[in-house]
Design a protein around this motif. Structure first.
Motif, short mmCIF file in Angstrom:
data_model
loop_
_atom_site.label_atom_id
_atom_site.label_comp_id
_atom_site.label_asym_id
_atom_site.label_seq_id
_atom_site.Cartn_x
_atom_site.Cartn_y
_atom_site.Cartn_z
N ASP A 117 0.84 -1.19 0.00
CA ASP A 117 0.00 0.00 0.00
C ASP A 117 0.88 1.25 0.00
N PRO A 118 0.81 2.10 -1.05
CA PRO A 118 1.64 3.30 -1.07
C PRO A 118 1.41 4.22 0.12
N GLU A 119 0.24 4.12 0.76
CA GLU A 119 -0.07 4.93 1.94
C GLU A 119 0.07 4.13 3.22
N GLY A 120 0.61 2.91 3.12
CA GLY A 120 0.71 2.05 4.29
C GLY A 120 1.89 2.41 5.18
N ALA A 121 1.98 1.70 6.29
CA ALA A 121 3.09 1.90 7.23
C ALA A 121 4.38 1.41 6.59
N PRO A 122 5.42 2.25 6.50
CA PRO A 122 6.64 1.84 5.81
C PRO A 122 7.37 0.72 6.56
N VAL A 123 7.78 -0.29 5.78
CA VAL A 123 8.61 -1.38 6.28
C VAL A 123 9.83 -1.48 5.37
N VAL A 124 11.00 -1.21 5.89
CA VAL A 124 12.25 -1.27 5.12
C VAL A 124 12.83 -2.67 5.30
N MET A 125 13.02 -3.38 4.18
CA MET A 125 13.44 -4.78 4.23
C MET A 125 14.78 -4.90 3.50
N LEU A 169 13.71 9.28 -0.20
CA LEU A 169 12.31 8.85 -0.33
C LEU A 169 11.41 9.50 0.71
N GLU A 170 11.99 10.35 1.56
CA GLU A 170 11.26 11.11 2.58
C GLU A 170 10.55 10.18 3.56
N LEU A 171 11.24 9.13 3.97
CA LEU A 171 10.72 8.22 4.99
C LEU A 171 11.33 8.59 6.32
N GLU A 172 10.57 9.19 7.18
CA GLU A 172 11.09 9.67 8.46
C GLU A 172 11.11 8.55 9.51
N ARG A 173 10.03 7.81 9.61
CA ARG A 173 9.93 6.76 10.64
C ARG A 173 9.42 5.49 9.98
N PHE A 174 9.98 4.34 10.37
CA PHE A 174 9.70 3.11 9.64
C PHE A 174 10.00 1.91 10.53
N GLN A 175 9.46 0.78 10.13
CA GLN A 175 9.81 -0.51 10.71
C GLN A 175 10.92 -1.12 9.85
N LEU A 176 11.74 -1.95 10.45
CA LEU A 176 12.98 -2.37 9.81
C LEU A 176 13.13 -3.88 9.89
N VAL A 177 13.46 -4.50 8.76
CA VAL A 177 13.64 -5.95 8.67
C VAL A 177 14.97 -6.21 7.97
N GLY A 178 15.75 -7.18 8.47
CA GLY A 178 17.00 -7.52 7.81
C GLY A 178 17.35 -8.99 7.97
N ARG A 218 3.63 -0.69 3.52
CA ARG A 218 4.35 -0.24 2.33
C ARG A 218 5.78 -0.78 2.42
N ILE A 219 6.13 -1.69 1.54
CA ILE A 219 7.46 -2.30 1.56
C ILE A 219 8.43 -1.45 0.75
N ILE A 220 9.56 -1.13 1.35
CA ILE A 220 10.68 -0.49 0.67
C ILE A 220 11.87 -1.44 0.83
N ALA A 221 12.35 -1.99 -0.28
CA ALA A 221 13.42 -3.00 -0.22
C ALA A 221 14.61 -2.53 -1.04
#
Length: 290
Positions: A23-31, A91-100, A54-57
């Motif tokens: 979802d482009p408006e979803g909670a950002p998750v950086v993977m 990408l103007e992502l200030e706060r996000f969840q993080l996966v690695g 919203r997945i950002i990988a």
């Protein structure tokens, strides 16, 4: 959901690729992916993640479709974290969840160390916890007491010039060795094809080897982090058939976090591609969606 084809951006640190999904408006998750993979490693997990994310990988430097930068200093894990932070800023992502996962799990920890206020939650998969000095020393003792044969590839990659001379032209058998033998239940062919494609990009053998050539210097720095505690709620998902990231890596990790849950899946190292539905299920229970 599925991930997009690679997209590109240029920051002050270089030219990087990333994939996006959900979802482009979803909670950002950086993977963040590990070695020898790319952002494509999250494709199958993405299909099982809940809506509202919203997945950002990113593709890390030297892998995927990001630039192959000469010089090993760019591949210190704190430097790779700064690459990711520069991408997130662009990408103007200030706060996000993080996966690695794998080296991506190390880079994720370095991101969380550099900008903890921006990381709301963290998921780590099949890699060491960098501030777990006690547990990591126990692993070293256990490995040295055995044959250490599972770690041959690290010595190969650290040898100057050898990966650059021997991997080009043999990318597919090189990758298949790890992707299949480090898996317990098989490995998706579409992912193998994608990693072979990106490993054939010029200068990939040397760039990817630099992840291991910088390891000793990185480890010396991490030894100074023994008193650190991760402040964000965290989850460790462990593929319990891994022959490289052995169960001893889990020792004492609860001492490194303010809040940590540990769950296991029946899989080896590449758990997100072996058991994507189960891995996504644990993520869905933990990640916060919009």
């Amino acid at each position: 959901m599925h991930l997009s084809d690679p997209r590109f951006l240029t920051t002050s640190r270089g030219r990087f690729a990333w994939r996006e999904g959900g979802d482009p408006e979803g909670a950002p998750v950086v993977m963040i992916h590990g070695w020898p993979e790319s952002s494509y490693c999250w494709e199958h997990v993405a299909g099982y993640l809940k809506s509202g994310l919203r997945i950002i990988a990113p593709d890390l430097r030297g892998l995927g479709d990001s630039e192959r930068t000469p010089g090993k200093d760019h591949y210190h894990k704190a430097e790779l974290a700064q690459d990711v932070i520069a991408m997130l800023d662009a990408l103007e992502l200030e706060r996000f969840q993080l996966v690695g996962h794998d080296w991506g799990g190390i880079v994720a920890q370095e991101v969380a160390l550099a900008i903890p206020a921006r990381v709301s939650q963290m998921v780590i998969m099949n890699i060491a916890i960098i501030n777990n000095l006690k547990g990591n020393l126990e692993v070293i003792k256990k490995v040295r007491a055995g044959s250490s044969s599972a770690y041959w590839y690290q010595h190969f990659l650290q040898t100057p010039g050898l990966p650059e001379a021997m991997i080009p032209g043999a990318e597919e058998p090189w990758l298949r060795h790890f992707l299949r033998t480090w898996s317990d239940k098989g490995f998706p062919e579409d992912a193998i094809a994608e990693y072979v494609r990106t490993f054939k990009i010029a200068d990939t053998p040397g760039a990817s080897a630099n992840y291991y050539r910088t390891f000793n210097d990185d480890a010396k720095r991490w030894a100074s982090l023994a008193g650190h505690h991760w402040p964000m709620p965290s989850l460790y998902i462990y593929g319990n058939k891994d022959t490289v990231i052995i169960p001893a890596y889990l020792n004492h990790i609860e001492d490194c976090f303010e809040q940590i849950d540990v769950v296991q899946v029946e899989a080896a190292h590449f758990l997100q591609e072996e058991q994507p539905e189960k891995v996504a299920g644990h993520m869905n229970d933990f990640l916060q969606a919009n």
